[in-house]
Scaffold this motif. Structure first.
Motif, PDB file in Angstrom:
ATOM      1  N   TYR A 191       0.831  -1.211   0.000  1.00 22.77           N
ATOM      2  CA  TYR A 191       0.000   0.000   0.000  1.00 22.77           C
ATOM      3  C   TYR A 191       0.861   1.255   0.000  1.00 22.77           C
ATOM      4  O   TYR A 191       0.566   2.220  -0.725  1.00 22.77           O
ATOM      5  N   TYR A 192       1.925   1.263   0.788  1.00 24.23           N
ATOM      6  CA  TYR A 192       2.768   2.457   0.860  1.00 24.23           C
ATOM      7  C   TYR A 192       3.394   2.785  -0.489  1.00 24.23           C
ATOM      8  O   TYR A 192       3.347   3.936  -0.939  1.00 24.23           O
ATOM      9  N   VAL A 193       3.967   1.790  -1.151  1.00 25.48           N
ATOM     10  CA  VAL A 193       4.616   2.038  -2.441  1.00 25.48           C
ATOM     11  C   VAL A 193       3.598   2.517  -3.467  1.00 25.48           C
ATOM     12  O   VAL A 193       3.854   3.463  -4.234  1.00 25.48           O
ATOM     13  N   GLY A 194       2.423   1.884  -3.491  1.00 23.00           N
ATOM     14  CA  GLY A 194       1.390   2.324  -4.419  1.00 23.00           C
ATOM     15  C   GLY A 194       0.902   3.733  -4.119  1.00 23.00           C
ATOM     16  O   GLY A 194       0.654   4.527  -5.041  1.00 23.00           O
ATOM     17  N   ALA A 195       0.787   4.061  -2.833  1.00 24.93           N
ATOM     18  CA  ALA A 195       0.277   5.377  -2.451  1.00 24.93           C
ATOM     19  C   ALA A 195       1.235   6.492  -2.851  1.00 24.93           C
ATOM     20  O   ALA A 195       0.818   7.515  -3.413  1.00 24.93           O
ATOM     21  N   ILE A 196       2.542   6.332  -2.572  1.00 22.59           N
ATOM     22  CA  ILE A 196       3.464   7.413  -2.916  1.00 22.59           C
ATOM     23  C   ILE A 196       3.614   7.547  -4.424  1.00 22.59           C
ATOM     24  O   ILE A 196       3.869   8.647  -4.934  1.00 22.59           O
ATOM     25  N   THR A 197       3.445   6.457  -5.156  1.00 17.15           N
ATOM     26  CA  THR A 197       3.514   6.530  -6.617  1.00 17.15           C
ATOM     27  C   THR A 197       2.396   7.398  -7.172  1.00 17.15           C
ATOM     28  O   THR A 197       2.589   8.175  -8.110  1.00 17.15           O
ATOM     29  N   VAL A 198       1.209   7.299  -6.570  1.00 17.03           N
ATOM     30  CA  VAL A 198       0.055   8.059  -7.047  1.00 17.03           C
ATOM     31  C   VAL A 198       0.018   9.457  -6.441  1.00 17.03           C
ATOM     32  O   VAL A 198      -0.305  10.444  -7.124  1.00 17.03           O
ATOM     33  N   LEU A 199       0.360   9.589  -5.158  1.00 24.39           N
ATOM     34  CA  LEU A 199       0.144  10.842  -4.438  1.00 24.39           C
ATOM     35  C   LEU A 199       1.276  11.841  -4.571  1.00 24.39           C
ATOM     36  O   LEU A 199       1.036  13.054  -4.559  1.00 24.39           O
ATOM     37  N   ALA A 200       2.528  11.376  -4.669  1.00 20.59           N
ATOM     38  CA  ALA A 200       3.663  12.300  -4.665  1.00 20.59           C
ATOM     39  C   ALA A 200       3.602  13.346  -5.777  1.00 20.59           C
ATOM     40  O   ALA A 200       3.817  14.541  -5.519  1.00 20.59           O
ATOM     41  N   PRO A 201       3.302  12.983  -7.033  1.00 23.26           N
ATOM     42  CA  PRO A 201       3.243  14.023  -8.064  1.00 23.26           C
ATOM     43  C   PRO A 201       2.061  14.967  -7.915  1.00 23.26           C
ATOM     44  O   PRO A 201       2.080  16.068  -8.471  1.00 23.26           O
ATOM     45  N   ARG A 202       1.031  14.582  -7.173  1.00 23.54           N
ATOM     46  CA  ARG A 202      -0.150  15.424  -7.010  1.00 23.54           C
ATOM     47  C   ARG A 202      -0.043  16.359  -5.816  1.00 23.54           C
ATOM     48  O   ARG A 202      -0.562  17.478  -5.855  1.00 23.54           O
ATOM     49  N   LEU A 203       0.610  15.910  -4.755  1.00 24.97           N
ATOM     50  CA  LEU A 203       0.776  16.739  -3.567  1.00 24.97           C
ATOM     51  C   LEU A 203       2.117  17.463  -3.533  1.00 24.97           C
ATOM     52  O   LEU A 203       2.262  18.472  -2.845  1.00 24.97           O
ATOM     53  N   GLY A 204       3.107  16.961  -4.258  1.00 27.00           N
ATOM     54  CA  GLY A 204       4.467  17.474  -4.156  1.00 27.00           C
ATOM     55  C   GLY A 204       5.253  16.639  -3.159  1.00 27.00           C
ATOM     56  O   GLY A 204       4.685  16.044  -2.234  1.00 27.00           O
ATOM     57  N   ALA A 205       6.569  16.601  -3.338  1.00 23.76           N
ATOM     58  CA  ALA A 205       7.397  15.733  -2.499  1.00 23.76           C
ATOM     59  C   ALA A 205       7.324  16.136  -1.038  1.00 23.76           C
ATOM     60  O   ALA A 205       7.097  15.310  -0.153  1.00 23.76           O
ATOM     61  N   ALA A 206       7.532  17.430  -0.738  1.00 28.47           N
ATOM     62  CA  ALA A 206       7.576  17.874   0.656  1.00 28.47           C
ATOM     63  C   ALA A 206       6.227  17.710   1.335  1.00 28.47           C
ATOM     64  O   ALA A 206       6.136  17.263   2.479  1.00 28.47           O
ATOM     65  N   ALA A 207       5.142  18.083   0.644  1.00 26.52           N
ATOM     66  CA  ALA A 207       3.811  17.986   1.238  1.00 26.52           C
ATOM     67  C   ALA A 207       3.421  16.528   1.473  1.00 26.52           C
ATOM     68  O   ALA A 207       2.924  16.175   2.547  1.00 26.52           O
ATOM     69  N   CYS A 208       3.659  15.671   0.472  1.00 27.59           N
ATOM     70  CA  CYS A 208       3.302  14.259   0.604  1.00 27.59           C
ATOM     71  C   CYS A 208       4.079  13.601   1.738  1.00 27.59           C
ATOM     72  O   CYS A 208       3.501  12.945   2.611  1.00 27.59           O
ATOM     73  N   LEU A 209       5.395  13.790   1.749  1.00 30.96           N
ATOM     74  CA  LEU A 209       6.204  13.187   2.801  1.00 30.96           C
ATOM     75  C   LEU A 209       5.954  13.851   4.149  1.00 30.96           C
ATOM     76  O   LEU A 209       6.117  13.222   5.194  1.00 30.96           O
ATOM     77  N   GLY A 210       5.542  15.117   4.133  1.00 31.18           N
ATOM     78  CA  GLY A 210       5.215  15.777   5.398  1.00 31.18           C
ATOM     79  C   GLY A 210       4.028  15.129   6.087  1.00 31.18           C
ATOM     80  O   GLY A 210       4.044  14.877   7.297  1.00 31.18           O
ATOM     81  N   VAL A 211       2.967  14.853   5.315  1.00 29.22           N
ATOM     82  CA  VAL A 211       1.802  14.166   5.871  1.00 29.22           C
ATOM     83  C   VAL A 211       2.171  12.762   6.321  1.00 29.22           C
ATOM     84  O   VAL A 211       1.744  12.291   7.382  1.00 29.22           O
ATOM     85  N   ILE A 212       2.987  12.074   5.513  1.00 28.67           N
ATOM     86  CA  ILE A 212       3.424  10.726   5.867  1.00 28.67           C
ATOM     87  C   ILE A 212       4.215  10.737   7.167  1.00 28.67           C
ATOM     88  O   ILE A 212       4.053   9.864   8.023  1.00 28.67           O
ATOM     89  N   VAL A 213       5.071  11.746   7.328  1.00 35.79           N
ATOM     90  CA  VAL A 213       5.871  11.869   8.544  1.00 35.79           C
ATOM     91  C   VAL A 213       4.972  12.052   9.765  1.00 35.79           C
ATOM     92  O   VAL A 213       5.154  11.403  10.808  1.00 35.79           O
ATOM     93  N   ALA A 214       3.994  12.958   9.667  1.00 39.81           N
ATOM     94  CA  ALA A 214       3.088  13.188  10.794  1.00 39.81           C
ATOM     95  C   ALA A 214       2.331  11.916  11.153  1.00 39.81           C
ATOM     96  O   ALA A 214       2.149  11.594  12.338  1.00 39.81           O
ATOM     97  N   ALA A 215       1.895  11.174  10.139  1.00 38.44           N
ATOM     98  CA  ALA A 215       1.186   9.921  10.401  1.00 38.44           C
ATOM     99  C   ALA A 215       2.112   8.886  11.027  1.00 38.44           C
ATOM    100  O   ALA A 215       1.703   8.129  11.923  1.00 38.44           O
ATOM    101  N   GLN A 216       3.357   8.816  10.561  1.00 37.13           N
ATOM    102  CA  GLN A 216       4.324   7.894  11.156  1.00 37.13           C
ATOM    103  C   GLN A 216       4.506   8.174  12.639  1.00 37.13           C
ATOM    104  O   GLN A 216       4.510   7.250  13.469  1.00 37.13           O
ATOM    105  N   LEU A 217       4.679   9.449  12.964  1.00 32.51           N
ATOM    106  CA  LEU A 217       4.919   9.817  14.362  1.00 32.51           C
ATOM    107  C   LEU A 217       3.715   9.491  15.235  1.00 32.51           C
ATOM    108  O   LEU A 217       3.853   8.918  16.324  1.00 32.51           O
ATOM    109  N   ALA A 218       2.526   9.865  14.773  1.00 34.85           N
ATOM    110  CA  ALA A 218       1.322   9.602  15.563  1.00 34.85           C
ATOM    111  C   ALA A 218       1.126   8.104  15.765  1.00 34.85           C
ATOM    112  O   ALA A 218       0.809   7.647  16.877  1.00 34.85           O
ATOM    113  N   THR A 219       1.319   7.332  14.711  1.00 33.39           N
ATOM    114  CA  THR A 219       1.158   5.879  14.816  1.00 33.39           C
ATOM    115  C   THR A 219       2.206   5.270  15.743  1.00 33.39           C
ATOM    116  O   THR A 219       1.902   4.389  16.561  1.00 33.39           O
ATOM    117  N   ALA A 220       3.456   5.735  15.624  1.00 33.85           N
ATOM    118  CA  ALA A 220       4.521   5.209  16.469  1.00 33.85           C
ATOM    119  C   ALA A 220       4.258   5.487  17.947  1.00 33.85           C
ATOM    120  O   ALA A 220       4.510   4.634  18.808  1.00 33.85           O
TER     121      ALA A 220
END
Length: 356
Positions: free
Chosen positions: A86-115
């Motif tokens: 799911y992660y690989v498929g999601a970044i393939t679709v979402l990264a060009p639409r949100l931008g690298a920093a924005a996409c990874l920024g949301v991913i980072v926040a979710a990683q931290l909250a989940t951890a």
């Protein structure tokens, strides 16, 4: 002296931003996201097989298959495969639409909250680590940083534009009545010629934007879960076997979807793709295998919080650079003062989550 494990964690974290660019560019060029995901998993399987074979020849836990047969691995430890898919498929679709920093920024926040949730309740084999107030503050700062990176420039523009509009209205009221029509016409001409191009997030409707952000958040949560369950499986079997399983899972399922996808094999011109594409679009799978292998042996050495924190810091810096320079197929998004400040706030939040 800096530990070699920290250096590896930083390098792998930075490469995750490059993986998003490579996979999304391959998906755009092949006109099929599933083709990019398929290549990512197939190419990543090869180094995992080599690493696992080296482990077996070295005599490290050669009873791996016996452990699996004896039901020593709990059911949830097998979730690393679908979560990674799911992660690989999601970044393939979402990264060009949100931008690298924005996409990874949301991913980072979710990683931290989940951890933090996983640590607080001691889930998936992790030692319990109660969520201290410092960790909660770190999560809040991380979300604030992501918001500034994504919407900071547009918020500043709206605020300044609103003040300018009020000032212009006050000046118009002070002018003689005969000059109002000329002033309004001049303002319209200025707006037509000097209006800034809106950001991608401003051009899409709120429903679509919410869907993209939700997908990125779930991708970050999936990555945090994958790190935990893959590390646990690595301790129960071997790191090489744990990483190999994650890729084999995708190798089995993705070809089925790719075969039936309308834009899959029908739209793929492999010869043209190979001869016209830059070399870096093919490295997504290699980076993915390096990441999965790293978490299977770095988490037991560094701990989940330290490894996650260094990964995230490196991701943020690399993503900002990619956006600013427009590398690896990303649309240029200059690192304004607001975005840089947002990244710094996000970094402070990451440090607080890792430290407390």
């Amino acid at each position: 002296m800096v530990s070699w494990t920290i250096c590896i964690s930083v390098i792998v974290g930075a490469l995750l931003a490059f993986q998003a660019g490579a996979n999304s560019s391959l998906g755009n060029r092949s006109k099929s996201s599933s083709s990019a995901v398929l290549w990512s998993f197939l190419s990543g399987t090869v180094p995992c097989i080599i690493y696992w074979l080296v482990e077996i020849q070295g005599g490290q836990r050669i009873n791996t298959l016996d452990s699996i047969g004896a039901n020593a691995i709990p059911w949830w430890a097998w979730a690393g495969g679908p979560l990674g898919l799911y992660y690989v498929g999601a970044i393939t679709v979402l990264a060009p639409r949100l931008g690298a920093a924005a996409c990874l920024g949301v991913i980072v926040a979710a990683q931290l909250a989940t951890a933090v949730i996983l640590d607080h309740y001691g889930l998936i084999g992790l030692p319990q680590h109660t969520a201290a107030p410092g960790r909660i503050v770190g999560i809040v700062l991380s979300v604030a940083g992501v918001t500034l990176v994504m919407y900071g420039d547009s918020m500043v523009y709206r605020i300044t534009h609103r003040h300018r509009s009020k000032a212009s209205a006050a000046l118009e009221q002070a002018k003689p009545v005969g000059q109002l029509d000329q002033a309004n016409q001049a303002d319209l001409e200025v707006q037509d010629t000097n209006a800034p191009v809106p950001e991608l997030a401003e051009r899409i409707d709120w429903v679509w934007s919410a869907a993209l952000l939700t997908g990125a958040f779930l991708a970050g949560a999936a990555l945090a879960f994958q790190a935990g369950v893959s590390g646990y499986m690595g301790t129960m079997t071997t790191p090489g076997f744990s990483a190999l399983y994650n890729f084999v899972f995708g190798d089995v399922l993705i070809p089925i979807y790719w075969f039936f996808e309308p834009n899959g094999r029908k739209a793929l011109n492999l010869k043209e793709l190979i001869t016209t594409s830059p070399w870096w679009i093919w490295i997504g799978g290699l980076i993915g295998s390096g990441y999965v292998l790293s978490i299977t042996f770095l988490i037991p050495l560094l701990g989940a919080a330290t490894n996650l924190g260094t990964n995230i810091v490196a991701q943020i810096i690399a993503a900002m650079v990619l956006d600013h320079l427009g590398w690896m197929g990303f649309k240029v998004q200059r690192a304004s003062y607001v975005r840089v400040f947002g990244a710094l706030v996000l970094l402070v939040g990451v440090v607080m989550v890792s430290a407390f």
